[in-house]
Design a protein around this motif. Structure first.
Motif, PDB file in Angstrom:
ATOM      1  N   ILE A 233     -18.298  20.313 -13.895  1.00  0.00           N
ATOM      2  CA  ILE A 233     -18.290  20.973 -12.580  1.00  0.00           C
ATOM      3  C   ILE A 233     -17.949  19.947 -11.509  1.00  0.00           C
ATOM      4  N   ASP A 234     -16.672  19.919 -11.161  1.00  0.00           N
ATOM      5  CA  ASP A 234     -16.168  18.986 -10.143  1.00  0.00           C
ATOM      6  C   ASP A 234     -15.914  19.794  -8.884  1.00  0.00           C
ATOM      7  N   PHE A 235     -16.994  20.304  -8.279  1.00  0.00           N
ATOM      8  CA  PHE A 235     -16.914  21.408  -7.326  1.00  0.00           C
ATOM      9  C   PHE A 235     -16.063  21.100  -6.090  1.00  0.00           C
ATOM     10  N   PHE A 236     -16.487  20.153  -5.268  1.00  0.00           N
ATOM     11  CA  PHE A 236     -15.800  19.923  -3.988  1.00  0.00           C
ATOM     12  C   PHE A 236     -14.380  19.364  -4.153  1.00  0.00           C
ATOM     13  N   PRO A 237     -14.156  18.404  -5.067  1.00  0.00           N
ATOM     14  CA  PRO A 237     -12.768  17.973  -5.289  1.00  0.00           C
ATOM     15  C   PRO A 237     -11.855  19.107  -5.755  1.00  0.00           C
ATOM     16  N   THR A 238     -12.416  20.012  -6.586  1.00  0.00           N
ATOM     17  CA  THR A 238     -11.618  21.157  -7.056  1.00  0.00           C
ATOM     18  C   THR A 238     -11.267  22.082  -5.891  1.00  0.00           C
ATOM     19  N   LEU A 239     -12.262  22.359  -5.023  1.00  0.00           N
ATOM     20  CA  LEU A 239     -12.002  23.204  -3.850  1.00  0.00           C
ATOM     21  C   LEU A 239     -10.933  22.593  -2.963  1.00  0.00           C
ATOM     22  N   LYS A 240     -11.047  21.285  -2.732  1.00  0.00           N
ATOM     23  CA  LYS A 240     -10.059  20.584  -1.894  1.00  0.00           C
ATOM     24  C   LYS A 240      -8.672  20.697  -2.496  1.00  0.00           C
ATOM     25  N   ARG A 241      -8.595  20.579  -3.823  1.00  0.00           N
ATOM     26  CA  ARG A 241      -7.313  20.623  -4.530  1.00  0.00           C
ATOM     27  C   ARG A 241      -6.675  22.011  -4.422  1.00  0.00           C
ATOM     28  N   ILE A 242      -7.478  23.083  -4.645  1.00  0.00           N
ATOM     29  CA  ILE A 242      -6.873  24.421  -4.652  1.00  0.00           C
ATOM     30  C   ILE A 242      -6.558  24.907  -3.231  1.00  0.00           C
ATOM     31  N   PHE A 243      -7.424  24.568  -2.254  1.00  0.00           N
ATOM     32  CA  PHE A 243      -7.152  25.029  -0.890  1.00  0.00           C
ATOM     33  C   PHE A 243      -6.045  24.230  -0.218  1.00  0.00           C
ATOM     34  N   ALA A 244      -5.633  23.125  -0.839  1.00  0.00           N
ATOM     35  CA  ALA A 244      -4.486  22.365  -0.321  1.00  0.00           C
ATOM     36  C   ALA A 244      -3.176  23.093  -0.605  1.00  0.00           C
ATOM     37  N   GLN A 245      -3.210  24.056  -1.528  1.00  0.00           N
ATOM     38  CA  GLN A 245      -2.004  24.814  -1.884  1.00  0.00           C
ATOM     39  C   GLN A 245      -1.884  26.044  -0.991  1.00  0.00           C
ATOM     40  N   ALA A 246      -0.797  26.114  -0.240  1.00  0.00           N
ATOM     41  CA  ALA A 246      -0.605  27.201   0.738  1.00  0.00           C
ATOM     42  C   ALA A 246      -0.598  28.571   0.066  1.00  0.00           C
ATOM     43  N   ARG A 247       0.015  28.658  -1.114  1.00  0.00           N
ATOM     44  CA  ARG A 247       0.090  29.967  -1.796  1.00  0.00           C
ATOM     45  C   ARG A 247      -1.303  30.503  -2.105  1.00  0.00           C
ATOM     46  N   TYR A 248      -2.206  29.599  -2.522  1.00  0.00           N
ATOM     47  CA  TYR A 248      -3.565  30.018  -2.812  1.00  0.00           C
ATOM     48  C   TYR A 248      -4.334  30.300  -1.524  1.00  0.00           C
ATOM     49  N   ARG A 249      -4.257  29.365  -0.587  1.00  0.00           N
ATOM     50  CA  ARG A 249      -5.018  29.472   0.670  1.00  0.00           C
ATOM     51  C   ARG A 249      -4.672  30.763   1.410  1.00  0.00           C
ATOM     52  N   GLU A 250      -3.378  31.039   1.533  1.00  0.00           N
ATOM     53  CA  GLU A 250      -2.952  32.248   2.239  1.00  0.00           C
ATOM     54  C   GLU A 250      -3.200  33.498   1.403  1.00  0.00           C
ATOM     55  N   GLY A 251      -3.276  33.322   0.070  1.00  0.00           N
ATOM     56  CA  GLY A 251      -3.635  34.443  -0.798  1.00  0.00           C
ATOM     57  C   GLY A 251      -5.067  34.905  -0.548  1.00  0.00           C
ATOM     58  N   VAL A 252      -5.966  33.949  -0.309  1.00  0.00           N
ATOM     59  CA  VAL A 252      -7.360  34.288   0.005  1.00  0.00           C
ATOM     60  C   VAL A 252      -7.419  35.085   1.309  1.00  0.00           C
ATOM     61  N   ILE A 253      -6.638  34.643   2.308  1.00  0.00           N
ATOM     62  CA  ILE A 253      -6.600  35.358   3.604  1.00  0.00           C
ATOM     63  C   ILE A 253      -6.043  36.763   3.418  1.00  0.00           C
ATOM     64  N   ASP A 373      -8.411  25.205 -12.969  1.00  0.00           N
ATOM     65  CA  ASP A 373      -8.968  25.415 -11.622  1.00  0.00           C
ATOM     66  C   ASP A 373      -9.061  26.900 -11.262  1.00  0.00           C
ATOM     67  N   ALA A 374      -8.470  27.759 -12.109  1.00  0.00           N
ATOM     68  CA  ALA A 374      -8.453  29.199 -11.812  1.00  0.00           C
ATOM     69  C   ALA A 374      -9.862  29.788 -11.731  1.00  0.00           C
ATOM     70  N   LYS A 375     -10.855  29.166 -12.426  1.00  0.00           N
ATOM     71  CA  LYS A 375     -12.224  29.695 -12.358  1.00  0.00           C
ATOM     72  C   LYS A 375     -12.766  29.607 -10.931  1.00  0.00           C
ATOM     73  N   PHE A 376     -12.522  28.471 -10.289  1.00  0.00           N
ATOM     74  CA  PHE A 376     -12.975  28.336  -8.908  1.00  0.00           C
ATOM     75  C   PHE A 376     -12.022  29.062  -7.951  1.00  0.00           C
ATOM     76  N   GLY A 377     -10.736  29.075  -8.310  1.00  0.00           N
ATOM     77  CA  GLY A 377      -9.773  29.829  -7.507  1.00  0.00           C
ATOM     78  C   GLY A 377     -10.113  31.303  -7.483  1.00  0.00           C
ATOM     79  N   ALA A 378     -10.548  31.827  -8.650  1.00  0.00           N
ATOM     80  CA  ALA A 378     -10.961  33.232  -8.737  1.00  0.00           C
ATOM     81  C   ALA A 378     -12.133  33.503  -7.811  1.00  0.00           C
ATOM     82  N   ALA A 379     -13.062  32.547  -7.732  1.00  0.00           N
ATOM     83  CA  ALA A 379     -14.242  32.732  -6.879  1.00  0.00           C
ATOM     84  C   ALA A 379     -13.848  32.862  -5.410  1.00  0.00           C
ATOM     85  N   GLY A 380     -12.886  32.046  -4.967  1.00  0.00           N
ATOM     86  CA  GLY A 380     -12.415  32.142  -3.586  1.00  0.00           C
ATOM     87  C   GLY A 380     -11.818  33.498  -3.290  1.00  0.00           C
ATOM     88  N   LEU A 381     -11.078  34.044  -4.268  1.00  0.00           N
ATOM     89  CA  LEU A 381     -10.447  35.348  -4.079  1.00  0.00           C
ATOM     90  C   LEU A 381     -11.476  36.479  -4.121  1.00  0.00           C
TER      91      LEU A 381
END
Length: 436
Positions: A233-253, A373-381
């Motif tokens: 569980i590399d929680f905060f580094p993983t969050l930083k990594r996935i939210f740095a990607q515009a496609r993911y970040r804007e997908g959450v929005i 990282d999709a497990k944490f990416g899924a949580a954001g979505l």
């Protein structure tokens, strides 16, 4: 094209058909919970003699549970497995449903909100587990199509939820109007409230029993553990990594605004239709039941459109189809605002055809290439489902104004869904233009 059809539920010679069927059934189960709940905003408002804004607290509690539990669910799934997340989700779902009985005994509104919150903590575990699990059951090229196929069974559960809400709750509630209820003495009000709450909790207790059966079935069946070797569980580094990607970040929005528009259009179709039918001389209860029938028609259209759009995805890119549907949804919402008659209701029903593809498509686009990282990416979505908690109360507060100038406030309130569709248009456009 033939190879794609064969490989959608298999990879490296391994078939995922049985796990796919079992996990897909969970999509129907949370669809049921979502859409038996939307009409409860109006039902609770009547039972407890509250405003639409207070009744919309049902949605705040419901979608607040999704928000609160998404990342804890992701951490749990990373530490254990998708299957463990699904079992815990089903357990919380059943527990929340069974809590409706003690909530009814209190005769108060707020214990029901706690029950909804716990129930949706379970749904948050389910969605955080099931969506990426489905994506992993085959090749990455077919992932979005596979998720769309699984999500096609979600509106079937939704349809059942709407049917139960209409025939086993709304139709059996005391027919007394909100105005007449407000004039009752305390003892008469308490007697009717007690009777109505007994009607309301019965379907929730029944679904709780069904969920327990499903939990036992999934517990007994061997499920694949593909791609679940990493439990770090590399929680905060993983969050930083996935939210740095515009496609993911804007997908959450985009997902936040999609869930908002879906819940607003399906929740307030009751208020919208009731307003139209009562201006035609219909009594309140008949108008509500007829409006719920239009809600069911909307869900049937949503369900059919999901299968059609899943087929069209073989020929059109996900981003392009998303953009086309969002533009259409915005136009229908304009019709909902501007027409003050049955045509406005037709436009509101039509938005469901446009929304059908959006959740799994935004989901698939946003998670593309995230790997483990999709497990944490899924949580954001899944946290983005908060849109269903934040936006409906805003619309309810507009509806409570009754009139804005010469316009019915219920019509004006659909400016919020219109704005939501514009945000989704932008995400589809950026995907088509490959701006990330």
């Amino acid at each position: 094209m033939k190879h794609n059809r064969q490989s959608i539920l298999s990879k490296d010679g391994i078939s995922y058909l049985i796990p796919f069927i079992l996990i897909t059934s969970c999509f129907a189960l949370w669809g049921f919970a979502n859409d038996i709940t939307n009409p409860m905003v109006k039902a609770f408002s009547k039972i407890f003699r509250m405003s639409a804004t207070d009744g919309a607290l049902v949605q705040v509690a419901f979608y607040g549970g999704y928000f609160a539990m998404a990342f804890p669910a992701a951490i749990f799934i990373r530490k254990y497995s998708y299957k463990a997340g699904i079992l815990l989700g089903l357990g919380l779902y059943a527990f929340g449903a069974f809590l409706f009985f003690p909530s009814k005994l209190t005769g108060e509104y707020y214990p029901f909100l706690i029950a909804y919150f716990i129930l949706t903590c379970g749904l948050s575990f389910l969605e955080t587990s099931c969506n990426p699990y489905i994506l992993s059951m085959g090749t990455e090229e077919t992932a979005t199509r596979r998720l769309n196929l699984a999500q096609s069974f979600n509106p079937m559960g939704s349809l059942l939820g709407m049917y139960v809400a209409m025939n086993f709750i709304q139709a059996k509630l005391n027919p007394m109007s909100s105005i007449d209820r407000s004039q009752l003495c305390e003892s008469e009000f308490q007697a009717i409230k007690e009777s109505d709450l007994s009607v309301l909790i019965a379907p929730y207790l029944a679904i709780g029993g069904l969920i327990l059966i499903m939990l036992i079935l999934i517990r007994l069946v061997k499920m694949p553990k593909k791609g679940e070797e990493n439990h770090y569980i590399d929680f905060f580094p993983t969050l930083k990594r996935i939210f740095a990607q515009a496609r993911y970040r804007e997908g959450v929005i985009a997902q936040f605004f999609y869930v908002g528009v879906q819940i607003m259009c399906w929740t307030f179709i009751i208020q919208y239709g009731t307003h139209i039918f009562m201006t035609q001389g219909m009594d309140e209860k008949s108008a509500e039941i007829l409006s719920q029938q239009y809600n069911i028609i909307a869900m049937v259209i949503f369900c059919i459109s999901r299968f059609i759009c899943t087929f069209i995805l073989r020929y059109l890119s996900a981003g392009k189809l998303l953009m086309i549907l969002a533009v259409s949804g915005a136009l229908f919402t304009l019709g909902t605002i501007l027409f003050h008659n049955i045509y406005g209701l037709y436009c509101l029903v039509a938005t469901s055809a446009c929304m059908s593809l959006m959740f799994p498509t935004i989901y698939g686009i946003a998670l593309k290439g995230l790997g483990d990282d999709a497990k944490f990416g899924a949580a954001g979505l899944i946290m983005a489902i908060l849109g269903g908690s934040v936006l409906p109360p805003l619309q309810a507060s507009i509806i409570d104004l009754k009139e804005i100038g010469t316009f019915p406030a219920v019509n004006i309130s659909f400016i919020l869904p219109f704005i939501c569709f514009l945000v989704i248009v932008s995400y589809g456009y950026r995907t088509v233009k490959k701006e990330w």
